[in-house]
Design an enzyme around this catalytic site. Structure first.
Site, mmCIF file in Angstrom:
data_model
loop_
_atom_site.group_PDB
_atom_site.id
_atom_site.type_symbol
_atom_site.label_atom_id
_atom_site.label_comp_id
_atom_site.label_asym_id
_atom_site.label_seq_id
_atom_site.Cartn_x
_atom_site.Cartn_y
_atom_site.Cartn_z
ATOM 1 N N LYS A 91 12.480 12.041 8.442
ATOM 2 C CA LYS A 91 12.108 10.723 7.917
ATOM 3 C C LYS A 91 13.242 9.770 8.214
ATOM 4 C CE LYS A 91 8.807 8.937 5.236
ATOM 5 N NZ LYS A 91 7.393 9.303 5.227
ATOM 6 N N GLY A 192 -1.767 0.813 -5.617
ATOM 7 C CA GLY A 192 -1.295 0.535 -4.251
ATOM 8 C C GLY A 192 -2.536 0.324 -3.413
ATOM 9 N N GLY A 194 -2.657 -0.803 -0.054
ATOM 10 C CA GLY A 194 -2.220 -1.066 1.315
ATOM 11 C C GLY A 194 -3.018 -0.186 2.267
ATOM 12 N N ASN A 195 -2.353 0.289 3.298
ATOM 13 C CA ASN A 195 -3.039 1.101 4.300
ATOM 14 C C ASN A 195 -3.710 2.320 3.687
ATOM 15 O OD1 ASN A 195 -2.554 -0.328 6.687
ATOM 16 N ND2 ASN A 195 -0.409 0.302 6.622
ATOM 17 N N VAL A 196 -2.960 3.069 2.923
ATOM 18 C CA VAL A 196 -3.504 4.303 2.354
ATOM 19 C C VAL A 196 -4.576 3.984 1.319
ATOM 20 C CG1 VAL A 196 -2.937 6.368 1.003
ATOM 21 C CG2 VAL A 196 -1.372 5.592 2.799
ATOM 22 N N GLY A 197 -4.235 3.093 0.379
ATOM 23 C CA GLY A 197 -5.135 2.791 -0.729
ATOM 24 C C GLY A 197 -6.474 2.237 -0.270
HETATM 25 P P1 NAD Z 1 1.576 -0.268 2.411
HETATM 26 O O1 NAD Z 1 2.850 -1.004 2.492
HETATM 27 O O2 NAD Z 1 0.505 -0.547 3.384
HETATM 28 O O3 NAD Z 1 0.926 -0.459 0.967
HETATM 29 C C1 NAD Z 1 1.645 -0.291 -0.213
HETATM 30 C C2 NAD Z 1 0.825 -0.898 -1.343
HETATM 31 O O4 NAD Z 1 1.504 -0.613 -2.576
HETATM 32 C C3 NAD Z 1 0.675 -2.405 -1.285
HETATM 33 O O5 NAD Z 1 -0.616 -2.760 -1.723
HETATM 34 C C4 NAD Z 1 1.721 -2.907 -2.276
HETATM 35 O O6 NAD Z 1 1.396 -4.183 -2.819
HETATM 36 C C5 NAD Z 1 1.649 -1.812 -3.316
HETATM 37 N N1 NAD Z 1 2.844 -1.689 -4.149
HETATM 38 C C6 NAD Z 1 4.117 -1.682 -3.771
HETATM 39 N N2 NAD Z 1 4.908 -1.542 -4.846
HETATM 40 C C7 NAD Z 1 4.102 -1.454 -5.909
HETATM 41 C C8 NAD Z 1 4.319 -1.297 -7.292
HETATM 42 N N3 NAD Z 1 5.532 -1.223 -7.814
HETATM 43 N N4 NAD Z 1 3.229 -1.237 -8.103
HETATM 44 C C9 NAD Z 1 1.987 -1.325 -7.603
HETATM 45 N N5 NAD Z 1 1.716 -1.467 -6.303
HETATM 46 C C10 NAD Z 1 2.773 -1.538 -5.478
HETATM 47 O O7 NAD Z 1 1.987 1.281 2.401
HETATM 48 P P2 NAD Z 1 1.075 2.527 2.783
HETATM 49 O O8 NAD Z 1 1.205 2.805 4.229
HETATM 50 O O9 NAD Z 1 -0.269 2.355 2.188
HETATM 51 O O10 NAD Z 1 1.848 3.697 2.036
HETATM 52 C C11 NAD Z 1 1.750 3.890 0.633
HETATM 53 C C12 NAD Z 1 2.370 5.218 0.249
HETATM 54 O O11 NAD Z 1 1.693 6.265 0.949
HETATM 55 C C13 NAD Z 1 3.839 5.405 0.593
HETATM 56 O O12 NAD Z 1 4.415 6.233 -0.380
HETATM 57 C C14 NAD Z 1 3.817 6.134 1.917
HETATM 58 O O13 NAD Z 1 4.975 6.865 2.137
HETATM 59 C C15 NAD Z 1 2.646 7.036 1.676
HETATM 60 N N6 NAD Z 1 2.012 7.541 2.901
HETATM 61 C C16 NAD Z 1 1.539 6.678 3.842
HETATM 62 C C17 NAD Z 1 0.893 7.198 4.957
HETATM 63 C C18 NAD Z 1 0.237 6.292 5.969
HETATM 64 O O14 NAD Z 1 -0.523 6.803 6.782
HETATM 65 N N7 NAD Z 1 0.463 4.990 5.925
HETATM 66 C C19 NAD Z 1 0.787 8.587 5.129
HETATM 67 C C20 NAD Z 1 1.284 9.423 4.140
HETATM 68 C C21 NAD Z 1 1.881 8.885 3.024
#
Ligand code: NAD
Length: 383
Positions: A91, A192, A194-197
């Site tokens: 990472k 959350g 974002g991408n995952v949510g």
């Molecule tokens: P992202 O930046 O696209 O989205 C993050 C979301 O979380 C946003 O909506 C943001 O507003 C929200 N957020 C941030 N801080 C917050 C808080 N304190 N309270 C509430 N909401 C909050 O990120 P992502 O790519 O969706 O990744 C999210 C998590 O999933 C991370 O922990 C990442 O490591 C993990 N992850 C991502 C992937 C991937 O494919 N993108 C794969 C495995 C794990």
């Protein structure tokens, strides 16, 4: 050019940190990158590459620490091993606030970071919080290796296709065999968006679930009758955040914790569920979309309360499975087939072991992952 926002205290190469964390599995290598001219500060941890070159995301955030990168890299070691892909765990982090720098500054930081890690062939970068396929294209342009690329570069844009979210939904299918949750009508709280949510919500709703709570950095929204995922995605794209969605009750950001649901999906930050709030969560299942969203103490509390808690490196492996398929030249279709197959097998294996051994799902998953890494380590030259 203005400086990237950096929290200085998080950029200390404190070797003593590793006395507490290093063990027989890793880390193999920790690299600090410091380029004062452009304000670049970065950390790379290659945890274990016995199974193959490590794959793990580049996180861009102002608050990351060496310890956090190490914990995330270790999570990747277990995730990749358990997912059954030919890659170890690593990472990295660029210490900057992507919301407070311009796209031009971001590009400079990402390109400089890529050039600095060119020789670190045991690390293949992917996207993570604060980085995306454009960042991966810059990395690939600099050093010819990254995953999570756009289609035009021969990649499978895992954030666009929603590989991690899809994997979470597959995991959601399997938990029906191990809990009283039926996806049809199950209320989902997504912390959350974002991408995952967003993709997890979309794929879970496709399977009959209802998104009732959504949270982002600025707030929480709640509607027991269901939040329209596509409308909410439009709000996010328009930069309005979840609070821009009209047909729901507006709440404070951390109020999600007290709203009852069937499936809680943390998909934002680490350490969201702690010993302090784990008693308050009202759900039957936690699907860990984010990496390390629960402290160890919180996982024990959830387990004691009878809440089925599928750990991060099992539940969110869809993205890295997709990255691996991409790296080895596979198509999007192959990636989705592989995610479905591997996530089903692994989630089932973990939950079966957890039930038969009467252990936490994380412990069962760790035992399985450790067995695989140990076997791979046994094939390595010892001198
Ligand atoms: P992202 O930046 O696209 O989205 C993050 C979301 O979380 C946003 O909506 C943001 O507003 C929200 N957020 C941030 N801080 C917050 C808080 N304190 N309270 C509430 N909401 C909050 O990120 P992502 O790519 O969706 O990744 C999210 C998590 O999933 C991370 O922990 C990442 O490591 C993990 N992850 C991502 C992937 C991937 O494919 N993108 C794969 C495995 C794990």
């Amino acid at each position: 050019m203005s400086q990237a926002v950096v929290d200085e205290k998080n950029f200390q190469p404190e070797f003593a940190i590793f006395d507490g964390f290093a063990d027989e599995y890793g880390p193999e290598k920790v690299v600090y990158v410091y380029e004062p001219r452009c304000g670049l500060k970065g950390i790379v941890v290659v945890d274990n590459s016995s199974i193959g070159p490590s794959i793990g995301g580049i996180r861009m955030t102002p608050t990351v620490s060496t310890e956090e990168v190490f914990r995330l890299a270790r999570a990747m070691t277990w995730k990749n091993a358990l997912a059954g892909i030919p890659h170890g765990g690593g990472k990295s982090a660029i210490i900057a606030d992507p919301r407070k720098i311009s796209i031009e500054q971001k590009e400079i930081l990402v390109r400089q970071f890529a050039r600095a890690i060119e020789g670190l062939s045991q690390y293949i970068p992917g996207p993570d919080m604060g980085t995306d396929e454009t960042c991966m294209a810059w990395v690939r342009d600099e050093i010819r290796r990254s995953v999570g690329l756009s289609t035009v570069l021969g990649g499978i844009p895992l954030d666009q296709v929603g590989a991690t979210g899809y994997g979470l939904a597959v995991c959601g299918e399997v938990i029906q065999e191990f809990s009283d949750v039926d996806l049809e009508g199950a209320r989902v709280s997504m912390q959350g968006f974002g991408n995952v949510g967003q993709h997890a919500a979309r794929y879970l709703v496709e399977r009959g679930a209802i998104l009732t709570v959504a949270t982002d950095i600025d707030g929480t929204i709640h509607n027991e009758d269901g939040i329209d995922v596509e409308e909410l995605v439009k709000c996010m794209r328009a930069g309005k955040g979840v609070k821009g969605y009209a047909n729901a009750t507006q709440k404070e950001r951390d109020d999600f914790i007290d709203i009852a649901c069937d499936i809680f999906v943390p998909a934002a930050q680490p350490d969201v569920i702690t010993e302090e709030n784990a008693e308050r969560i009202k759900c039957q299942v936690v699907l860990q979309g984010a990496n390390i969203p629960c402290t160890a103490g919180a996982e024990q509390i959830l387990h004691d309360r009878g809440i089925l808690n599928v750990p991060d490196f099992v539940a969110n492996a869809g993205g890295v499975i997709c990255g691996s398929v991409e790296y080895h030249g596979g198509s999007k279709h192959q990636a989705f087939m592989e995610i479905a197959e591997k996530m089903r097998e692994n989630t089932r294996a973990v939950l079966k072991k957890s039930t038969s051994d009467q252990t936490l799902p994380r412990d069962a998953a760790l035992t399985l992952a450790r067995e695989r890494v140990k076997e791979a380590m046994s094939y390595r030259r010892s001198n």
